[in-house]
Design an enzyme around this catalytic site. Structure first.
Site, PDB file in Angstrom:
ATOM      1  N   HIS A   1      -8.079   2.305   8.535  1.00  0.00           N
ATOM      2  CA  HIS A   1      -7.380   2.146   7.255  1.00  0.00           C
ATOM      3  C   HIS A   1      -6.774   3.487   6.822  1.00  0.00           C
ATOM      4  O   HIS A   1      -5.708   3.529   6.215  1.00  0.00           O
ATOM      5  CB  HIS A   1      -8.364   1.622   6.203  1.00  0.00           C
ATOM      6  CG  HIS A   1      -7.727   1.340   4.872  1.00  0.00           C
ATOM      7  ND1 HIS A   1      -6.695   0.430   4.721  1.00  0.00           N
ATOM      8  CD2 HIS A   1      -7.966   1.843   3.643  1.00  0.00           C
ATOM      9  CE1 HIS A   1      -6.327   0.391   3.448  1.00  0.00           C
ATOM     10  NE2 HIS A   1      -7.076   1.241   2.764  1.00  0.00           N
TER      11      HIS A   1
ATOM     12  N   HIS B   1      -4.976 -10.456  -1.786  1.00  0.00           N
ATOM     13  CA  HIS B   1      -5.075 -10.818  -0.368  1.00  0.00           C
ATOM     14  C   HIS B   1      -6.121 -11.915  -0.179  1.00  0.00           C
ATOM     15  O   HIS B   1      -7.121 -11.949  -0.898  1.00  0.00           O
ATOM     16  CB  HIS B   1      -5.497  -9.604   0.469  1.00  0.00           C
ATOM     17  CG  HIS B   1      -4.535  -8.462   0.412  1.00  0.00           C
ATOM     18  ND1 HIS B   1      -4.600  -7.495  -0.567  1.00  0.00           N
ATOM     19  CD2 HIS B   1      -3.491  -8.131   1.213  1.00  0.00           C
ATOM     20  CE1 HIS B   1      -3.623  -6.628  -0.363  1.00  0.00           C
ATOM     21  NE2 HIS B   1      -2.939  -6.983   0.704  1.00  0.00           N
TER      22      HIS B   1
ATOM     23  N   MET C   1      -1.707  -8.615   6.945  1.00  0.00           N
ATOM     24  CA  MET C   1      -2.641  -9.532   6.262  1.00  0.00           C
ATOM     25  C   MET C   1      -2.117 -10.026   4.917  1.00  0.00           C
ATOM     26  O   MET C   1      -2.905 -10.427   4.059  1.00  0.00           O
ATOM     27  CB  MET C   1      -3.990  -8.823   6.083  1.00  0.00           C
ATOM     28  CG  MET C   1      -4.608  -8.330   7.368  1.00  0.00           C
ATOM     29  SD  MET C   1      -6.088  -7.345   7.069  1.00  0.00           S
ATOM     30  CE  MET C   1      -6.334  -6.583   8.689  1.00  0.00           C
ATOM     31  N   SER C   2      -0.800 -10.011   4.743  1.00  0.00           N
ATOM     32  CA  SER C   2      -0.251 -10.447   3.452  1.00  0.00           C
ATOM     33  C   SER C   2       1.049 -11.208   3.685  1.00  0.00           C
ATOM     34  O   SER C   2       1.301 -11.712   4.781  1.00  0.00           O
ATOM     35  CB  SER C   2       0.007  -9.230   2.558  1.00  0.00           C
ATOM     36  OG  SER C   2       1.044  -8.429   3.096  1.00  0.00           O
TER      37      SER C   2
ATOM     38  N   ASN D   1       0.897   1.704  11.821  1.00  0.00           N
ATOM     39  CA  ASN D   1       0.095   2.055  13.009  1.00  0.00           C
ATOM     40  C   ASN D   1       0.548   1.140  14.136  1.00  0.00           C
ATOM     41  O   ASN D   1       1.170   0.114  13.876  1.00  0.00           O
ATOM     42  CB  ASN D   1      -1.403   1.785  12.718  1.00  0.00           C
ATOM     43  CG  ASN D   1      -1.634   0.334  12.294  1.00  0.00           C
ATOM     44  OD1 ASN D   1      -1.330  -0.051  11.170  1.00  0.00           O
ATOM     45  ND2 ASN D   1      -2.144  -0.465  13.212  1.00  0.00           N
TER      46      ASN D   1
ATOM     47  N   ALA E   1       2.532  -3.217   4.621  1.00  0.00           N
ATOM     48  CA  ALA E   1       2.208  -2.360   5.764  1.00  0.00           C
ATOM     49  C   ALA E   1       1.831  -3.297   6.908  1.00  0.00           C
ATOM     50  O   ALA E   1       1.207  -4.334   6.678  1.00  0.00           O
ATOM     51  CB  ALA E   1       1.040  -1.454   5.425  1.00  0.00           C
TER      52      ALA E   1
ATOM     53  N   TYR F   1      -8.140 -11.999   2.275  1.00  0.00           N
ATOM     54  CA  TYR F   1      -9.381 -11.411   2.790  1.00  0.00           C
ATOM     55  C   TYR F   1     -10.287 -10.883   1.687  1.00  0.00           C
ATOM     56  O   TYR F   1     -11.459 -10.614   1.916  1.00  0.00           O
ATOM     57  CB  TYR F   1      -9.088 -10.314   3.833  1.00  0.00           C
ATOM     58  CG  TYR F   1      -8.353  -9.102   3.317  1.00  0.00           C
ATOM     59  CD1 TYR F   1      -8.978  -8.170   2.490  1.00  0.00           C
ATOM     60  CD2 TYR F   1      -7.029  -8.876   3.662  1.00  0.00           C
ATOM     61  CE1 TYR F   1      -8.300  -7.059   2.015  1.00  0.00           C
ATOM     62  CE2 TYR F   1      -6.341  -7.777   3.196  1.00  0.00           C
ATOM     63  CZ  TYR F   1      -6.988  -6.875   2.364  1.00  0.00           C
ATOM     64  OH  TYR F   1      -6.304  -5.786   1.896  1.00  0.00           O
ATOM     65  N   GLU F   2      -9.739 -10.745   0.476  1.00  0.00           N
ATOM     66  CA  GLU F   2     -10.594 -10.346  -0.649  1.00  0.00           C
ATOM     67  C   GLU F   2     -11.458 -11.510  -1.114  1.00  0.00           C
ATOM     68  O   GLU F   2     -12.339 -11.331  -1.953  1.00  0.00           O
ATOM     69  CB  GLU F   2      -9.731  -9.860  -1.818  1.00  0.00           C
ATOM     70  CG  GLU F   2      -8.968  -8.577  -1.527  1.00  0.00           C
ATOM     71  CD  GLU F   2      -7.959  -8.250  -2.610  1.00  0.00           C
ATOM     72  OE1 GLU F   2      -8.315  -7.523  -3.541  1.00  0.00           O
ATOM     73  OE2 GLU F   2      -6.817  -8.741  -2.527  1.00  0.00           O
TER      74      GLU F   2
ATOM     75  N   SER G   1       0.823  -1.214   0.000  1.00  0.00           N
ATOM     76  CA  SER G   1       0.000   0.000   0.000  1.00  0.00           C
ATOM     77  C   SER G   1       0.853   1.259   0.000  1.00  0.00           C
ATOM     78  O   SER G   1       1.778   1.380   0.798  1.00  0.00           O
ATOM     79  CB  SER G   1      -0.871   0.067   1.260  1.00  0.00           C
ATOM     80  OG  SER G   1      -1.319  -1.185   1.649  1.00  0.00           O
TER      81      SER G   1
ATOM     82  N   HIS H   1      -4.345  -0.170  -4.263  1.00  0.00           N
ATOM     83  CA  HIS H   1      -3.560  -1.160  -5.004  1.00  0.00           C
ATOM     84  C   HIS H   1      -4.003  -1.166  -6.464  1.00  0.00           C
ATOM     85  O   HIS H   1      -5.089  -1.656  -6.772  1.00  0.00           O
ATOM     86  CB  HIS H   1      -3.791  -2.569  -4.440  1.00  0.00           C
ATOM     87  CG  HIS H   1      -3.283  -2.749  -3.051  1.00  0.00           C
ATOM     88  ND1 HIS H   1      -2.059  -3.302  -2.782  1.00  0.00           N
ATOM     89  CD2 HIS H   1      -3.822  -2.458  -1.860  1.00  0.00           C
ATOM     90  CE1 HIS H   1      -1.883  -3.327  -1.464  1.00  0.00           C
ATOM     91  NE2 HIS H   1      -2.934  -2.827  -0.893  1.00  0.00           N
TER      92      HIS H   1
HETATM   93  N1  HPA Z   1      -3.191  -5.314  11.653  1.00  0.00           N
HETATM   94  C1  HPA Z   1      -3.216  -6.087  10.558  1.00  0.00           C
HETATM   95  N2  HPA Z   1      -2.819  -5.670   9.365  1.00  0.00           N
HETATM   96  C2  HPA Z   1      -2.354  -4.422   9.276  1.00  0.00           C
HETATM   97  C3  HPA Z   1      -2.277  -3.565  10.375  1.00  0.00           C
HETATM   98  C4  HPA Z   1      -2.732  -4.041  11.631  1.00  0.00           C
HETATM   99  O1  HPA Z   1      -2.714  -3.336  12.665  1.00  0.00           O
HETATM  100  N3  HPA Z   1      -1.777  -2.379   9.935  1.00  0.00           N
HETATM  101  C5  HPA Z   1      -1.520  -2.546   8.612  1.00  0.00           C
HETATM  102  N4  HPA Z   1      -1.864  -3.773   8.202  1.00  0.00           N
END
Ligand code: HPA
Length: 278
Positions: A244, A80, A208-209, A232, A110, A82-83, A27, A58
């Site tokens: 997000h 991903h 998540m990747s 974060n 990220a 989750y998609e 990202s 993306h």
């Molecule tokens: N958790 C999961 N995936 C993420 C996060 C998070 O805090 N930040 C960026 N991708």
């Protein structure tokens, strides 16, 4: 195997160089793809058997050319779980990169910071991962042409490439954290209880990747370097909720520092013993 060959054949037909390094841009980092010289750009939807990527932030295309003097194939956008994609779909591009001749995979992402010494905006070289996705891309019959039934994962993140990343960061005066990445399915962020558990298990960042791609790359004998942008602090570490938007904002803030590190690392990869796939 046939699908992999069809996808690779279509790409090879269009491109002028043989890429040696695959670069997955997470990202906010997509802009780096515009620095590729003599670039051939191929939208994912034009490549046979490639799915289309949908997540905001993306764009889905391959960019093949020269970056920091290296022959690269850049994945601008990734798939991903989750998609709703299967493990096979998420990792199909890695199989195709291997077929194109890629020997080193440089993955960026990220991630949320679990280690309390981290701050949003930090960069972290991944030294190992924990797979909490509940799935593995190698489940099912094994094709020995692609790799062994039981691939070793004890040095999934190449120690020499990690050292190289650390040396480049030091030279650039960029602080680089090191840590363990835990891969989760998403798309909901974790609960504070989950993050406390991951911290106790020795994980430093969560995302998540990456985990599926790294497993398949290792199966295929590709050397891996992974760098996370801590976008974060993970759930419950700070009082405020996660969003997000924060992930995207931090990406925007550090993208130049991140891009500089990537360029610098690529530059130094020219000296890397070519063809040594372990
Ligand atoms: N958790 C999961 N995936 C993420 C996060 C998070 O805090 N930040 C960026 N991708």
């Amino acid at each position: 195997m046939e699908k992999i060959r069809e996808a690779a054949a279509m790409i090879t037909e269009k491109c002028l160089i043989q890429p040696r390094i695959g670069l997955i841009l997470g990202s906010g980092l997509g802009g780096l793809a515009s620095e590729v010289q003599d670039a051939v750009t191929i939208p994912y939807r034009q490549i046979p058997h490639f799915p289309d990527s949908t997540v905001i932030g993306h764009e889905g295309q391959l960019v093949i050319g020269t970056l920091s003097e290296q022959p690269v194939v850049v994945m601008q956008g990734r798939f991903h779980l989750y998609e709703g994609h299967s493990m096979e779909t998420v990792t199909f591009p890695i199989r195709v990169l291997k077929e194109l001749g890629v020997e080193i995979l440089f993955i960026t992402n990220a991630a949320g910071g679990i280690n309390k010494k981290f701050q949003p905006g930090d960069l972290m070289v991944i030294k190992d991962h924990v797979n909490m996705m509940g799935r593995n891309p190698l489940v099912g019959p094994n094709d020995e042409q692609l790799g062994p039934r039981f691939p070793d994962m004890s040095q999934a993140y190449d120690p020499e490439l990690r050292k190289l990343a650390e040396q480049v960061a030091a030279k650039q005066g960029t602080e680089l954290q090191t840590g363990v990445y835990v891969g989760v399915l998403g798309p909901s962020y974790e609960t504070p209880a989950e993050i406390r558990m991951f911290g106790q298990l020795g994980c430093d960042a969560v995302g998540m990747s990456t985990v599926p791609e790294v497993i398949v790359a290792r199966h295929a004998g590709i050397r891996v370097l992974g760098v996370s942008c801590i976008s974060n602090m993970a759930a419950g570490i700070l009082p405020q909720p996660l969003s997000h938007e924060e992930v995207m904002e931090t990406g925007e803030r550090v993208k130049e520092k991140f891009a500089r590190l990537i360029r610098g690392i690529l530059q130094e990869m020219s000296g890397f013993n070519q063809g040594r796939c372990s």
